[in-house]
Design a protein around this motif. Structure first.
Motif, PDB file in Angstrom:
ATOM      1  N   ASN A  39       0.836  -1.204   0.000  1.00  0.00           N
ATOM      2  CA  ASN A  39       0.000   0.000   0.000  1.00  0.00           C
ATOM      3  C   ASN A  39       0.868   1.251   0.000  1.00  0.00           C
ATOM      4  O   ASN A  39       1.915   1.298   0.654  1.00  0.00           O
ATOM      5  CB  ASN A  39      -0.915   0.030   1.226  1.00  0.00           C
ATOM      6  N   LEU A 197      -4.750   7.103   1.733  1.00  0.00           N
ATOM      7  CA  LEU A 197      -4.314   5.938   0.968  1.00  0.00           C
ATOM      8  C   LEU A 197      -4.314   6.320  -0.506  1.00  0.00           C
ATOM      9  O   LEU A 197      -5.339   6.701  -1.065  1.00  0.00           O
ATOM     10  CB  LEU A 197      -5.260   4.756   1.213  1.00  0.00           C
ATOM     11  N   LYS A 200      -3.797   0.977  -3.245  1.00  0.00           N
ATOM     12  CA  LYS A 200      -3.983  -0.246  -2.460  1.00  0.00           C
ATOM     13  C   LYS A 200      -3.450  -1.433  -3.246  1.00  0.00           C
ATOM     14  O   LYS A 200      -3.797  -1.628  -4.415  1.00  0.00           O
ATOM     15  CB  LYS A 200      -5.472  -0.449  -2.143  1.00  0.00           C
TER      16      LYS A 200
END
Length: 494
Positions: A39, A197, A200
């Motif tokens: 990630n 984020l 991913k």
């Protein structure tokens, strides 16, 4: 025959690499606790520790990530030495390279990599590498020259083993895809707040097919239609030559059970591992390292002791390499082979161990034999050991692995009985409810006979077995009724 089985269940996805019916690699990913490795985040530096040459970065998780100085990149250059070049409040683009373990946060790096099936893009490093497993020098040179001609400026790349058999068009197509992904990550870094984020990593199923799909794989069998369709789209260029590669299993059964792998998976969390010749391994994990002990067990050999020990150690070396891969044992590993008198036998066992470890995709290093005759090795730690996905902490022993003995619990009962009987309140009779094993010890061995005749001779004590009681728990109830109500099997303590 070599198959990849992708067994999608209601709570997890399990991936098995099976060679001729033998499980050689096993991964599992729970849907409620996916792995973090790979990630990419926009993080915010919370604090810098010059004495540790590291900083802690908030990436939006429960615990801050750990960024070591050697993993910091500034203007495309790795930072080393005393200067950390980051300060509290800085926004950094970082990638997880080690999952959270226990109370430790994720290990981070600013040396971002994006992995594909045939290559790994390193967008911040000007470097070209080719897998050491590609031994054809002409092919290595061809791949190096071709990459140099198509790589974007200031980008690096490593060609994976599978690239040996890929066309140049396939390599170019994957490179373009990975570079487009990198440009999107950079845009997101500029636009999104910290922490966020940005990218991913794929699920365990996609990673397995991406990393393990080689020409020696006969089938990839999937029991989930959505995954099946995803694979057909992602690996369409392979299906052009091998349309039968992916197979959808619509039996609605667990593939692990269907292919008779249940017992092999169950053994992955057992402490003792049997060897084909009757010997065994005992695998014990501590917080700092894993210890593997080799025993001859039932194997008595045919000629002499030295030969028996040598044969057992060779078989054990092969099985240890297999268990290390299967269980994803990482960090420091200490192996206690059975003592051998012949130095040539020791060298041969180490040779066998190294040859089987060479099949492992994760880097391992055998450091040699210590003065105590122990073999030391290390294996790169990335994801958690398999037991963390298959097991949970025992609600009875709290993860200790042991419970108090019946005799020790009886000692607690004795002291608690004294407290109750000597409390100053009127006590005519007492009921003690215990686990069946404690009941047996109390009544058969008459452990508290002396106390019954002296300390509480004027009190009637009854012992009752309750199969629902944990061995460490018990109930003491005072009952001054003229007529006691007792279950069948209750015994007078005397």
């Amino acid at each position: 025959m070599k198959n990849i089985l992708i067994d999608a269940q209601f709570s997890s996805t399990q991936v098995c690499i099976v060679e001729d019916g033998v499980l050689v690699e096993f991964w599992v990913e729970r849907r409620d606790s996916a792995h973090l490795v790979g990630n990419i985040y926009k993080g915010k530096v919370k604090n810098v520790l010059p004495g540790m040459q590291a900083s802690f970065v908030n990436i939006g998780l429960e615990r801050n990530g750990f960024l070591y100085a050697g993993d910091i990149v500034v203007d495309g250059e790795a930072v080393s030495g005393a200067a950390l070049n980051v300060k509290a409040g800085d926004k950094v683009l970082c990638q997880v390279i080690k999952d959270q373990f226990g109370g430790k946060g994720a290990r981070l790096t600013m040396n971002v990599t994006l992995a594909g099936r045939v290559l790994v893009l390193m967008p911040q490093v000007d470097y070209i590498g080719v897998s050491r497993k590609i031994v054809d020098e002409e092919r290595r040179a061809q791949l190096t020259d071709y990459l140099a001609s198509i790589l974007p400026d200031k980008c690096g790349c490593i060609m994976r083993t599978q690239s040996e058999h890929c066309t140049l068009d396939e390599i170019k197509s994957e490179l373009d895809e990975l570079y487009a992904r990198w440009l999107k990550i950079k845009r997101n870094f500029l636009e999104k707040p910290a922490p966020s984020l940005l990218h991913k990593e794929e699920s365990v199923a996609v990673r397995a097919v991406r990393d393990m799909l080689r020409d020696d794989v006969d089938k990839v069998i999937i029991n989930d239609r959505s995954l099946y369709e995803e694979f057909k789209g992602a690996f369409h260029y392979i299906l052009a030559d091998r349309p039968e590669l992916f197979e959808l299993d619509e039996s609605n059964r667990s593939l692990i059970r269907k292919f008779n792998l249940s017992e092999q998976v169950a053994r992955l969390v057992k402490r003792k591992v049997p060897l084909p010749n009757g010997g065994n391994l005992v695998i014990d994990r501590t917080e700092a390292l894993t210890v593997i002990d080799v025993n001859t067990g039932k194997y008595v050999g045919e000629s002499n002791l030295e030969q028996t020990v040598f044969e057992t150690n060779c078989i054990a070396a092969e099985e240890i390499a297999r268990q290390v891969r299967l269980r994803n044992i990482s960090g420091i590993i200490v192996i206690d082979f059975i003592d051998m008198n012949e130095p040539k036998h020791t060298d041969k066992v180490l040779e066998v161990l190294k040859s089987w470890l060479a099949k492992d995709r994760i880097k391992t290093s055998v450091l040699g034999v210590t003065s105590l005759g122990l073999v030391e090795m290390t294996r790169k730690k990335t994801r958690s050991m398999i037991e963390s996905a298959l097991l949970q902490e025992c609600p009875y022993c709290g993860g200790e692995g042991h419970v108090f003995s019946d005799e020790y619990v009886i000692g607690f009962i004795r002291e608690r009985l004294r407290d109750v009987i000597e409390s100053g309140n009127e006590v005519k009779a007492v009921k003690v409810t215990v686990a069946p094993s404690v009941f047996t010890k109390l009544t058969a061995h008459r452990y508290l006979t002396r106390e019954s005749a002296t300390l509480w001779r004027d009190v009637t004590v009854y012992v009752i077995a309750d199969p629902n009681k944990h061995v460490e728990t018990f109930d003491i109830t005072v009952d001054n009724s003229d007529i006691l109500s007792l279950p069948d099997g209750a015994r007078l303590l005397c």
